[in-house]
Design a protein around this motif. Sequence first.
Motif, mmCIF file in Angstrom:
data_model
loop_
_atom_site.group_PDB
_atom_site.id
_atom_site.type_symbol
_atom_site.label_atom_id
_atom_site.label_comp_id
_atom_site.label_asym_id
_atom_site.label_seq_id
_atom_site.Cartn_x
_atom_site.Cartn_y
_atom_site.Cartn_z
ATOM 1 N N LEU A 147 0.828 -1.211 0.000
ATOM 2 C CA LEU A 147 0.000 0.000 0.000
ATOM 3 C C LEU A 147 0.861 1.259 0.000
ATOM 4 O O LEU A 147 0.504 2.260 -0.623
ATOM 5 C CB LEU A 147 -0.941 -0.009 1.212
ATOM 6 N N THR A 148 2.012 1.213 0.699
ATOM 7 C CA THR A 148 2.952 2.343 0.678
ATOM 8 C C THR A 148 3.377 2.644 -0.757
ATOM 9 O O THR A 148 3.372 3.803 -1.200
ATOM 10 C CB THR A 148 4.208 2.010 1.517
ATOM 11 N N MET A 149 3.746 1.595 -1.488
ATOM 12 C CA MET A 149 4.266 1.770 -2.838
ATOM 13 C C MET A 149 3.150 2.112 -3.826
ATOM 14 O O MET A 149 3.353 2.889 -4.752
ATOM 15 C CB MET A 149 5.012 0.510 -3.285
ATOM 16 N N PHE A 150 1.949 1.534 -3.613
ATOM 17 C CA PHE A 150 0.816 1.854 -4.487
ATOM 18 C C PHE A 150 0.442 3.331 -4.355
ATOM 19 O O PHE A 150 0.216 4.022 -5.357
ATOM 20 C CB PHE A 150 -0.387 0.967 -4.160
ATOM 21 N N CYS A 151 0.383 3.845 -3.115
ATOM 22 C CA CYS A 151 0.097 5.275 -2.921
ATOM 23 C C CYS A 151 1.256 6.120 -3.460
ATOM 24 O O CYS A 151 1.041 7.229 -3.967
ATOM 25 C CB CYS A 151 -0.158 5.584 -1.439
ATOM 26 N N GLY A 152 2.481 5.605 -3.371
ATOM 27 C CA GLY A 152 3.633 6.285 -3.970
ATOM 28 C C GLY A 152 3.488 6.384 -5.482
ATOM 29 O O GLY A 152 3.837 7.404 -6.087
ATOM 30 N N PHE A 153 2.944 5.346 -6.092
ATOM 31 C CA PHE A 153 2.658 5.356 -7.533
ATOM 32 C C PHE A 153 1.635 6.438 -7.866
ATOM 33 O O PHE A 153 1.842 7.252 -8.779
ATOM 34 C CB PHE A 153 2.158 3.967 -7.968
ATOM 35 N N LEU A 154 0.523 6.494 -7.099
ATOM 36 C CA LEU A 154 -0.498 7.513 -7.353
ATOM 37 C C LEU A 154 0.079 8.918 -7.149
ATOM 38 O O LEU A 154 -0.183 9.827 -7.935
ATOM 39 C CB LEU A 154 -1.707 7.298 -6.428
ATOM 40 N N ALA A 155 0.894 9.093 -6.093
ATOM 41 C CA ALA A 155 1.507 10.394 -5.811
ATOM 42 C C ALA A 155 2.448 10.809 -6.941
ATOM 43 O O ALA A 155 2.638 12.004 -7.193
ATOM 44 C CB ALA A 155 2.262 10.342 -4.474
ATOM 45 N N SER A 156 3.053 9.820 -7.633
ATOM 46 C CA SER A 156 4.032 10.125 -8.672
ATOM 47 C C SER A 156 3.384 10.378 -10.026
ATOM 48 O O SER A 156 3.859 11.210 -10.808
ATOM 49 C CB SER A 156 5.035 8.967 -8.798
ATOM 50 N N ILE A 157 2.303 9.649 -10.339
ATOM 51 C CA ILE A 157 1.683 9.779 -11.662
ATOM 52 C C ILE A 157 0.826 11.039 -11.729
ATOM 53 O O ILE A 157 0.589 11.578 -12.808
ATOM 54 C CB ILE A 157 0.854 8.509 -12.020
ATOM 55 N N ILE A 158 0.381 11.544 -10.566
ATOM 56 C CA ILE A 158 -0.426 12.767 -10.511
ATOM 57 C C ILE A 158 0.521 13.961 -10.387
ATOM 58 O O ILE A 158 1.400 13.962 -9.533
ATOM 59 C CB ILE A 158 -1.401 12.729 -9.306
ATOM 60 N N VAL A 159 0.350 14.975 -11.249
ATOM 61 C CA VAL A 159 1.271 16.121 -11.207
ATOM 62 C C VAL A 159 0.658 17.343 -10.530
ATOM 63 O O VAL A 159 1.353 18.313 -10.244
ATOM 64 C CB VAL A 159 1.781 16.494 -12.624
ATOM 65 N N THR A 160 -0.646 17.303 -10.251
ATOM 66 C CA THR A 160 -1.276 18.432 -9.559
ATOM 67 C C THR A 160 -1.000 18.348 -8.054
ATOM 68 O O THR A 160 -0.401 17.389 -7.575
ATOM 69 C CB THR A 160 -2.803 18.431 -9.789
ATOM 70 N N VAL A 161 -1.482 19.343 -7.343
ATOM 71 C CA VAL A 161 -1.283 19.417 -5.894
ATOM 72 C C VAL A 161 -1.966 18.243 -5.172
ATOM 73 O O VAL A 161 -1.600 17.896 -4.042
ATOM 74 C CB VAL A 161 -1.773 20.783 -5.350
ATOM 75 N N ASP A 162 -2.946 17.624 -5.837
ATOM 76 C CA ASP A 162 -3.650 16.463 -5.271
ATOM 77 C C ASP A 162 -2.689 15.336 -4.898
ATOM 78 O O ASP A 162 -3.036 14.470 -4.085
ATOM 79 C CB ASP A 162 -4.665 15.894 -6.288
ATOM 80 N N ARG A 163 -1.501 15.319 -5.528
ATOM 81 C CA ARG A 163 -0.575 14.213 -5.279
ATOM 82 C C ARG A 163 -0.199 14.099 -3.814
ATOM 83 O O ARG A 163 0.104 13.011 -3.335
ATOM 84 C CB ARG A 163 0.680 14.349 -6.131
ATOM 85 N N TRP A 164 -0.255 15.206 -3.065
ATOM 86 C CA TRP A 164 0.147 15.179 -1.657
ATOM 87 C C TRP A 164 -0.807 14.365 -0.791
ATOM 88 O O TRP A 164 -0.418 13.878 0.275
ATOM 89 C CB TRP A 164 0.310 16.614 -1.125
ATOM 90 N N TRP A 165 -2.070 14.221 -1.227
ATOM 91 C CA TRP A 165 -2.976 13.307 -0.519
ATOM 92 C C TRP A 165 -2.378 11.904 -0.469
ATOM 93 O O TRP A 165 -2.421 11.235 0.561
ATOM 94 C CB TRP A 165 -4.332 13.224 -1.240
#
Lengths: 219, 219, 219
Positions: free
Chosen positions: C111-129
């Motif tokens: 789950l750490t790495m999956f959320c890391g994937f989402l944080a990386s593929i998203i370039v807007t400020v939303d990535r910090w969620w």
Amino acid sequence: MVRVLGEEVTVYWVGAAIFGFTSLMFAAWEKRRQSEDLVFGSNIFVSFITTISYVVMALALGTTVAENGQPIYWTRWLFYIASCSILTLDIAFIAQKPASQKVEVALFTGLTMFCGFLASIIVTVDRWWFFALSSVAYIGMLYTLFKRRGDESVNITSVMWFVMLTWSLFPVVWVLAPTGFGVFTTFAEAILYLALDFMTKIAFGLYIAPRQNIGKQQS
Amino acid sequence: MVRVLGEEVTVYWVGAAIFGFTSLMFAAWEKRRQSEDLVFGSNIFVSFITTISYVVMALALGTTVAENGQPIYWTRWLFYIASCSILTLDIAFIAQKPASQKVEVALFTGLTMFCGFLASIIVTVDRWWFFALSSVAYIGMLYTLFKRRGDESVNITSVMWFVMLTWSLFPVVWVLAPTGFGVFTTFAEAILYLALDFMTKIAFGLYIAPRQNIGKQQS
Amino acid sequence: MVRVLGEEVTVYWVGAAIFGFTSLMFAAWEKRRQSEDLVFGSNIFVSFITTISYVVMALALGTTVAENGQPIYWTRWLFYIASCSILTLDIAFIAQKPASQKVEVALFTGLTMFCGFLASIIVTVDRWWFFALSSVAYIGMLYTLFKRRGDESVNITSVMWFVMLTWSLFPVVWVLAPTGFGVFTTFAEAILYLALDFMTKIAFGLYIAPRQNIGKQQS
């Protein structure tokens, strides 16, 4: 084609907040569990995966548009693959199924949700193929869980009836929502799924948590 | 660039029908199995996952176009990750491999098919990197399965030779099909893969089913 | 918006070569292991999955562009889901955690790495969620691994401190790289991640390999 984005997003933020809270709550309870248990702290993961799922929907990452113009949040079903497989694995543990049937129940659940994902991301009439395949996998899961009932206690059977009744409302919502015939809106769909998520994941977790301890003490 | 869609789609519907039928057939047989078995009802899942895969291809969801204009149905390889890992796990169970090697065989199989997916979805010359990596994982799988043969009976070894010979035809088809050098068409590819799927998943399942029971009675 | 592709690609090819070599090295060592071991040949798979990951990055398959114009290679995090879950499962085995906590540690890592994937593929400020959710899962993983330390020997605790210190540098790089605040470039990021991959996957594997044998002989 006007996408009414906004109303349902509020529901998703509420869902994210609720499941974020219950993730922490189940984690706090986890400390009090006896440690040498085969059933892992599954409620934490079910709530936490659902939290991520609701944040993904709240940010409207990954949507398609139904033929009636309503948005479809198909990402939900990908997260259900993980969270619901953990849930049914848990149920199979509590029902003291043999190892092979635990695997079967989890695999059937994963396939149910994966076909649900395909049925949701596809907006043409082809989606009904995957609704049908999802239903077959779901029936396989229920059959594996319910057969040879004689071995289990009354409590476990009541848990499984609760599971069957609440889980079976998900495809009903799917059929009536924009994913299916579009009888109601994505906003109504969001509220109904949140209510079902609450019943199947939080209420079920609260009901099952003390029984996990009982099961442990017996074995 | 003309995409000849249609001919191969018929083959995929035939495949979906065949594997849909065998899913039900293996499910019906499952009832007669003794219940406390470590090998779960894997034939059902292999057939059912393959059914979903064929429906996805029949609907032409997820294709790329090869340099020679022929369509590439890369989704097949994603479904092989699940179905073929279950198959090799089954073989490792029958061969009575220790738990660690069961996991290794399934992981190598999954990596073989994942790299096969990357090799298929990429249409540039870069795809051969992943064909090479897939081949390395495949050799790793075969090596793990075949080493320390002395412990196994003659029957089990004959099963593994059957597996090695039929499975090794998949990369041969891949190389000759539009995914590789394009010696034959996507239509021919579809027929050959269906024949191989039949041999490795249905014929193998029919051959192995009574042996699963024998293995069970011995232990 | 100019994408400076080229510099970092060289780093990725170097990484692919290093991990390709260590895959073979760990495979050669595997032969000398005693066979009936619960800890499977995990170092081989960690190195091999990382090799695939570096080839995917070297070919620049799957990138987005950060707000400062630098490319983001988000595929890394999908491969970490598999490789790092195997690593932490290994650590949990060595620390002789009960089965339930092994599963928990691996799930938290995934789950750490999956959320890391989402944080990386998203370039807007939303990535910090997703950076926040990834951090929560990471803390959950560390907590599960470190609690009840009293049972473990000094060696195992030193392994776990090494893990905590080196693994915790990954989010630091993420925050300073173009994925986060863009303090340094994708080229610098590539070098730093390669150094961390070397420490956490190869150096750790070399350190742990003899201890896996010791653990086996004791039990």
